[in-house]
Design an enzyme around this catalytic site. Sequence first.
Site, PDB file in Angstrom:
ATOM      1  N   ASP A  24      -5.040  -3.675   4.653  1.00 46.29           N
ATOM      2  CA  ASP A  24      -5.568  -3.240   5.945  1.00 46.29           C
ATOM      3  C   ASP A  24      -7.082  -3.409   6.059  1.00 46.29           C
ATOM      4  OD1 ASP A  24      -6.208  -1.265   4.165  1.00 46.29           O
ATOM      5  OD2 ASP A  24      -4.853   0.228   5.000  1.00 46.29           O
TER       6      ASP A  24
ATOM      7  N   ASP B  97      -9.495  -6.631   1.917  1.00 43.52           N
ATOM      8  CA  ASP B  97      -8.166  -7.082   1.513  1.00 43.52           C
ATOM      9  C   ASP B  97      -7.927  -8.537   1.913  1.00 43.52           C
ATOM     10  OD1 ASP B  97      -7.446  -4.679   0.426  1.00 43.52           O
ATOM     11  OD2 ASP B  97      -6.557  -3.910   2.268  1.00 43.52           O
TER      12      ASP B  97
ATOM     13  N   ASP C  60       0.862  -1.181   0.000  1.00 40.95           N
ATOM     14  CA  ASP C  60       0.000   0.000   0.000  1.00 40.95           C
ATOM     15  C   ASP C  60       0.892   1.222   0.000  1.00 40.95           C
ATOM     16  OD1 ASP C  60      -2.228  -1.461   0.268  1.00 40.95           O
ATOM     17  OD2 ASP C  60      -2.558  -1.053   2.396  1.00 40.95           O
TER      18      ASP C  60
END
Length: 913
Positions: A643, A647, A339
């Site tokens: 997170d 996901d 990310d």
Amino acid sequence: MSHRSDTKTSAQDQPAWHTMEAVEVEQRLQSAAAGLSEAEAVARRSVYGENRLAPPKTRGPLMRLLAQFHNILLYVMLASAVVTAALGHWVDTGVLLGAVVINAIIGFIQEGKAEAALVAIRAMLPTHATVIRGGSRRQIDASELVPGDRVLLASGDRVPADLRLITVKELRVDEAALTGESLPVDKTVDPVAEHAALGDRHGMAYSGTLVVFGQATGIVVATGAATELGRINQMLSGIRQLATPLLRQVDRFGRILALVILALCAATFMLGTLWRGHPAAEMFMMAIALAASAIPEGLPAIMTVTLALGVQRMARRNAIVRRLPAVETLGSVTVICSDKTGTLTRNEMTVQRVVCAEQHFEVSGVGYAPQGECNLGGQPVAPEQYPPLALAIRSGVLCNDARLHEENGQWHIDGDPTEGALLVLGGKTGLTAKLAAEAWPRLDSIPFESQHCFMATYHQDQDGAPWIFVKGAPERVMDMCDRQLSTTGDQPLDPDYWRRMATDIAARGLRLLALGYKQARPLHGQLGMEDMQSGYCLLALVGIIDPPREEAIAAVADCHRAGIQVKMITGDHAETARAIGAALDIGIGKPAITGAEVALMDDASLRQAVQNVDVFARASPEHKLRLVQALQDSGQVVAMTGDGVNDAPALKRADVGIAMGLKGTEAAKEASDMVLADDNFATIATAVREGRAVYDNLKKFILFMLPTNGGEALVIIAAILFELTLPLTPAQVLWINMVTSGTLGLALAFEPAERGIMTRRPRPPGQALLSGFFVWRVLMVSVLMMTGALGLFLWEMNTTGDLQTARTLAVNAVVMAEMFYLLNSRSIFAPVVNRAGLTGNPYVLLAIGTCVLLQLSFTYTPLMQDLFGSTALTPVEWLKVIGAGLLVFFVAELEKVVMRRTSLASSDCSSAY
Ligand code: ATP
């Protein structure tokens, strides 16, 4: 309090909360809308105890000790003890029994240590709960919850206690942990019949289940052991059994080896007695000596300790391993998908630009302190002079769930930093969240979800007029807008202008938000998706800076050197992602593609694309899953961060799923193999390094241990083949094994990562541990050890014929060779004849020191001499012993030189060492 008698800590006595109306639950548990006070919570905790489940039942110490005896070698040794006793060889019986006990105790202690280390790490993953206490919303450790607490649930949360739901917004809960039902269940606030099954109690949310969608508020009705989960006493998160593929491989290998050795012993015994006609008692002792010498008994215990130590080291550096096999897989990772926000960047957001329909404002000031101003053309301006700016700032403060507060002169943000940045902007212009909310109270909201990329709130102004504010990704918000606000009023939207502005802001690496509003009531009283279609007026675009983390820049460079590709998968705008990527050396000179483009590609073209593209923007969780699959299909070993609740599938699918410890949801943590306690990309690089080091240490230990046994076994086999007197008695062999596995080998578990560990290519996944090279090294060192020991034995026998001295020489020669070989084993291919190589691991030196003392006592103390038949050696004899050690040391170093130079080991060298 009257309710206490109703709510005993045993779940059987629980009132049927699911049959009651919410109001009744509130009354019974005396839970007002403002929640419990802190004092009341403390008082209740002293009655109900902490909200914790008892740890899973583990074997007691006695069972654990007994389990140590369940091992082929120990069976053989016990049986041998019986036979030696029957033969009247009391010393051998004593040594055998002593060895059995010592072996079991060492195994017991080491296993205990490894388990304790893992339990400690499990405790490092606390669950948090959002509660209302004393009228305000707070995050607390879930263990502090008490009955009567009001808990807020959002998607991705694990339900922290049994709750009776009192408000629900499209709540869906995955109750598989409790009911086995794999589809999420829709929740309501309605009571159900008393005998409804757990899965049908729609007004309840049970501890340990996962919120997969929506929000809710609930009152805690049971905590800890009184919860439904407590009743079935199932431990959720945590590290599973102490096994990894490598450990299993070694375990299997060890068992096969033991069986082969036993067969060999039986054959030796039969051939010796039946064919050569030796006395059975003598052949039996030979067979026992062979078994004791060849079986690597310390292997499984020390491997487990090595793994546990590695996991502990990782935890100290903020990488908490949830599933042990991840430690090994980390060493072979070839791609890390990360990310952006908060992992590669600092997540310290500051609004720098506000672009309205006519003016572009710059905002001064850094950090979270609300000090700075809005400037237009370099001059400070008051927002009131520019209605679109003033309303944009107000909407940013109102459409916001974060909290800005000052502590010891430092400003902090609770909640989403993107939203925090908008509060700071408000603060800079004098509009605090409190002022704004008092004037325009919030009536309803739709919280931000990365799936829909916006957040909306519904308010009433001082005149009672309704307002809906929306903030979110510009493309998303612009879709809802057909007008824009100018200083003179609203006018038709000019999409081209806004798109140009968006690209311009994003190209500077700023994060983008659009703000809009509509003056209307929600269609169905409450704010829903149907209110978010159209009719909005665009206020402004906001550019927020979120600088890359310095340590992430260094870590990305480390990964590149280690042959690992780094890909950025972000929900952010493509231009912003590219600009930040460039600052981090990710995807420079390569195209960036968006989630929408990924969605259009078929699997084959996606496989092609993932090879060349490093930046994926506006990607949502389902794109992540496809990207992991595409990368895996093209042969990569993928680590993926995540997170959000959505996901979870990608995290599960990835070879190493990595969840964020700070901003990650419980659902993501649950699905992950590893959790980053600090959400920092640099921690992933550190974990890869540690993962490689652990794998190295396991290999080093095996490479140390096997030749030790091999050498001894060869000495015995040679003696049997050439009909010599046994150069090592069974008791002596057991002594050597205890000394070496107990003291020497363990030191390798503490071996630090080698210097060049992050400049090698990743280890090919599935690479067999016992490669051709391994077999060669084991054989070579075994032969060298045998040469020294047998050589000295025969030399002594031929010159003096003194069997006791000859055997003492042989034992010391084997141990000396092991001490030197321990130094060799510190590195598989790199030379150790240098300062770092010889002194780099203090545990190795400590182990050698201990071993020297043990050998001196073996050689000189009368007790040992009686037990083992050893005798004092002269200085010249010691020189011979040292010579045998040096033989192994130098030949092994020479072999490393040859290996490094020849192509024979190049694949091993470059990949795994
Ligand atoms: P990453 O996936 O790397 O963490 P990200 O935080 O930008 O990146 P998301 O959280 O999915 O990814 O955000 C996507 C977009 O949604 C952001 O670019 C921003 O425009 C918008 N956004 C982010 N946070 C909020 C919020 N709290 N309210 C409204 N919109 C938001």
